[in-house]
Write an enzyme that holds these catalytic residues in place. Sequence first.
Site: not given
Lengths: 334, 334
Positions: B68, B137
């Site tokens: 990322e 999440h």
Amino acid sequence: MTIAADKPRLSREHMLELLRQMIRIRRFEDKCAELYTQEKIRGFLHLYDGEEAVAVGVIPVLESRDRIVATYREHGQALVRGVPMTAALAEMFGKQEGCSHGRGGSMHLFDRAKNFYGGNAIVGGGLPLAVGLALADHMRGAGIVTACFFGDGAVAEGEFHESLNLAALWGLPVLFVCENNLYAMGTALALSESETDLQRKAACYRIAAEAVDGMDVVAVEAAARRAVHQVRETGKPYFLECRTYRLRAHSMFDAQLYRDKAEVETWRQKDPILRLTTWLESNHLIHADELARIEAGVAAEIADAVAFAEAASWEPIGQLTRFTYAEPVATANR
Amino acid sequence: MSQPSQPGTVETTYRDAVREAIREALHRDPAVFLMGEDVGRYGGCYAVSKGLLAEFGPDRIRDTPLSESGFTGAGIGAAMAGMRPIVELMTVNFSLLALDQILNTAATIRHMSGNQFGVPLVIRMATGAGRQVAAQHSHSLEGWYAHIPGIKVLAPATLEDARGMLWTALEQPDPVLIFENVMLYNMTGRLAADAGAVEIDKAAVRRAGRDISLITYGGSLWKTLEAAAALAGDKIEAEVIDLRSLRPLDDAAIMASVAKTRRAVIVDEGWRSGSLSAEIGMRIVEQAFWELDAPIRRVCSAEVPIPYPRHLEEAAIPQVPRIVAAAKAALGRE
Ligand SMILES: Cc1ncc(C[n+]2csc(CCOP(=O)(O)OP(=O)(O)O)c2C)c(N)n1
């Protein structure tokens, strides 16, 4: 001195220019240290003393269209790249005539005209940036090289590994220049890396890699020529580990408790300026008056820069929030 | 959001609207490319980019490794070198691995470089709870990003905005983050067949009313509109403000509504402490205190990592009954 490689460049003129650039950085930073004690320069100040051969060996090999990403220890890179000494020093003073409008200071020298992308104080932070610059060039088939300077400490960051992987995976024209000065602040390389032979890490990512004596400007330049040539020809990354040493403290706040004076003294014998001067002298390639002329020229440039920085102005506080976002362009087409 | 079909409109989903926006951008500007984990072969983890690889090829629909920080930083570099990357970070949870690049590089370069370099980068990511995928999440951290000067933060809640915000974002000279609430991807409705770019700097009144202002954005907009409908049954006419842009906030729209209704409830899926709702509430106090007839109220997520079991997850995040109750409480009609 390694003088075998790339003979045509080893003219006396060229050698004197390498010497002049190294002296220019050294004397400039000596002055910065002095200005720091006078509180003209504030904040963090990281000097490059001992490492000059890396910037001076690598950067002149690059073309003006190539891009450079550096760290907070970037005065040397900036000066060799052609960022005017006046603008660099004014930046350290925090004046608006500085190369980053005074907003960045010593750790954030930027110069768009020189394709100089800073000046990054996040260890490892410049590596993904360099990968992205190279990605853009790769996608447009530009034949441009991005050189990314970073220290041995950055090798422990995840971004180092992410960036090498991306550059190798996508075949991006990045020259990774690791300035291995054996310490990350006070932590010796052996205390932070399981594998201290850093170019081997790059090799694991299938990146062409080599290590060079970073105290030998001629060796660095020869290696940089090979590396830049290869990156430009293949479009693929290259990893150049320059084994060097910082003769001064990490920053102006560092008491250097982590290493003894004898170690520093040993490395002083390898000082890249001393080394090149001695070599030139023993081969009768430099005369005392030439050295004096170099020193005088550098001293004059520094005196100019100090005068410029002193005379430069403070940005009005009313402009405090400028440059957070782009300013609206006058042409109202949206 | 089912409406009777109108001429010149097409039935679509939020997901398809985002995909169309990306397709259009790729067609419109050869410098645009999409980069992220599984955006290509897999088709996007929320199927947003499904089919784009076949249409545009692997150079422009670029699958990345799980890095990322690395590829977000690469997006920054590519943007600085003239490309127009759209970086997709699967969810805001994972964006935290790129937070350094977003905050320390993308948001700061213009300022630190004295306006020499900007980062015209768009970063898209999913946010929000409601799919029982547990804490790692499900978080809504867009309010954190809205804290950062130097970036713009968008939250498209409608099909028009899902379709239209991207192009406008790509025209910005500064980094723009677009947060897509996971619960909206399957939302269907009708969208103008020729829908295109929308402005991104104004909040929208999604329902006009005179009794109370319900201020929200993103996934909570639809719950808030439902709450407004329920309130209407009790003769309470709520005005629903969709912020659309979380940074900068459209203060004028907020204050205009509060000046009219004299009461406000802020609905925000972020945690209450230090949230965007806290910021909005304080702005109302600073700018419209004398207009208020009642204390401002908030409906936020419970101060807990979002739990996995459905009943607990539902209890943790704003829901219609809580919004209705808060509005009634503000009106003294518990
Ligand atoms: C991400 C991050 N962590 C920690 C620091 C604090 N820090 C500044 S310089 C430095 C040492 C870095 O060493 P190295 O990469 O070898 O570069 P050198 O200073 O030796 O040139 C550290 C830890 C930082 N600036 N950024």
